[in-house]
Write a protein that holds these residues in place. Structure first.
Motif, mmCIF file in Angstrom:
data_model
loop_
_atom_site.group_PDB
_atom_site.id
_atom_site.type_symbol
_atom_site.label_atom_id
_atom_site.label_comp_id
_atom_site.label_asym_id
_atom_site.label_seq_id
_atom_site.Cartn_x
_atom_site.Cartn_y
_atom_site.Cartn_z
ATOM 1 N N GLU A 236 -10.618 -0.127 8.316
ATOM 2 C CA GLU A 236 -9.713 -0.943 7.505
ATOM 3 C C GLU A 236 -9.862 -2.389 7.947
ATOM 4 O OE1 GLU A 236 -4.922 -1.511 6.716
ATOM 5 O OE2 GLU A 236 -5.620 -0.208 8.311
ATOM 6 N N ILE B 65 -8.581 -5.745 8.938
ATOM 7 C CA ILE B 65 -7.322 -6.316 9.425
ATOM 8 C C ILE B 65 -7.196 -7.757 8.935
ATOM 9 C CG2 ILE B 65 -6.007 -6.972 11.470
ATOM 10 C CD1 ILE B 65 -7.476 -4.718 12.964
ATOM 11 N N ALA B 66 -8.273 -8.536 9.126
ATOM 12 C CA ALA B 66 -8.235 -9.947 8.721
ATOM 13 C C ALA B 66 -9.652 -10.508 8.642
ATOM 14 C CB ALA B 66 -7.424 -10.764 9.717
ATOM 15 N N GLU C 168 -10.784 -7.906 1.397
ATOM 16 C CA GLU C 168 -9.578 -8.596 1.825
ATOM 17 C C GLU C 168 -8.826 -7.733 2.818
ATOM 18 O OE1 GLU C 168 -7.234 -9.802 -1.489
ATOM 19 O OE2 GLU C 168 -8.924 -10.735 -2.523
ATOM 20 N N ALA C 169 -7.841 -8.319 3.463
ATOM 21 C CA ALA C 169 -7.041 -7.594 4.444
ATOM 22 C C ALA C 169 -6.392 -6.387 3.771
ATOM 23 C CB ALA C 169 -5.974 -8.505 5.036
ATOM 24 N N GLY C 170 -6.502 -5.221 4.409
ATOM 25 C CA GLY C 170 -5.941 -4.001 3.863
ATOM 26 C C GLY C 170 -6.961 -3.119 3.160
ATOM 27 N N ASP C 171 -8.121 -3.660 2.803
ATOM 28 C CA ASP C 171 -9.162 -2.867 2.145
ATOM 29 C C ASP C 171 -9.806 -1.904 3.137
ATOM 30 O OD1 ASP C 171 -8.626 -4.353 -0.073
ATOM 31 O OD2 ASP C 171 -10.495 -5.508 -0.032
ATOM 32 N N THR C 172 -10.273 -0.766 2.617
ATOM 33 C CA THR C 172 -10.982 0.210 3.433
ATOM 34 C C THR C 172 -12.477 0.058 3.193
ATOM 35 O OG1 THR C 172 -9.120 1.732 3.282
ATOM 36 C CG2 THR C 172 -11.222 2.646 3.983
ATOM 37 N N ARG D 80 -10.252 -2.227 11.985
ATOM 38 C CA ARG D 80 -9.614 -1.127 12.722
ATOM 39 C C ARG D 80 -10.297 0.146 12.241
ATOM 40 N NH1 ARG D 80 -4.548 -1.479 11.127
ATOM 41 N NH2 ARG D 80 -3.906 -2.776 12.859
ATOM 42 N N LYS E 91 -10.433 -1.357 17.596
ATOM 43 C CA LYS E 91 -10.464 -2.605 16.830
ATOM 44 C C LYS E 91 -11.711 -3.368 17.259
ATOM 45 C CE LYS E 91 -5.485 -2.999 16.476
ATOM 46 N NZ LYS E 91 -4.289 -3.780 16.845
#
Length: 180
Positions: free
Chosen positions: A58, A60-61, A28-32, A93, A19
């Protein structure tokens, strides 16, 4: 496997599962997000070819770092300025560090070839535009000299009055010396 990637002007040594906090990236959060600028890659003590390695992460925030206080002061001049700054960060991450970059380059190559053709097409209409602007200049040349001056005064922005200088301080009058 590890890799050294550059993003936001900084370099990070990453491996799968790490991380990291980097300069703000779009998403946005969750995008790769693929981290494309791989400088070095390897496993253990051996170094692999970095041009064939891809790093994916990815988000995270999206966050802000701690506040940095900027305080300026000039002694004996009653000058103090205080400002704060919080840098925008993206927490990532690392999902994978692997050999999957080669196919992506081949897919991107045809798109780059199409771009120069589009630029050449844009360049041709630009050549016509200056010719149209030249015609009004000839009309201005045909005007009488008095009309030119009047047109120039209307088009030119109003000049700013020069700033007034403060009056010079007068030296104090010399005191007459007492005679004894």
């Amino acid at each position: 496997m590890f890799a050294v990637v550059r993003t936001g002007g900084k370099q990070y040594r990453v491996a799968a599962g790490d991380k990291i906090a980097v300069e703000k990236l779009s998403g946005e959060a969750g995008d790769t997000v693929p981290l494309g600028d791989v400088l070095l890659a390897g496993e253990g003590d051996s170094i692999a070819d970095a041009s064939k390695v891809a790093v994916s992460a990815e988000i995270i925030a999206q966050a802000k770092s701690e506040k940095v206080i900027v305080f300026k002061k000039r002694r004996r001049h009653n000058y103090r300025r205080k400002a704060g700054h919080r840098q925008q960060l993206t927490l990532l991450r690392i999902l994978s560090v692997g050999d999957s970059k080669a196919p992506a380059k081949k897919a991107a190559a045809p798109k780059k070839e199409a771009a120069p053709v589009a630029e050449e097409a844009k360049a041709a209409p630009e050549k016509k535009a200056p010719a149209k602007k030249a015609a009004p200049a000839k009309a201005a040349a045909e005007k009488a000299p008095a009309e030119k001056k009047a047109a120039d005064k209307k088009a030119a922005p109003a000049k700013k009055a020069p700033a007034k200088k403060p009056a010079a301080k007068k030296a104090p009058a010399a005191k007459p010396a007492d005679k004894k």
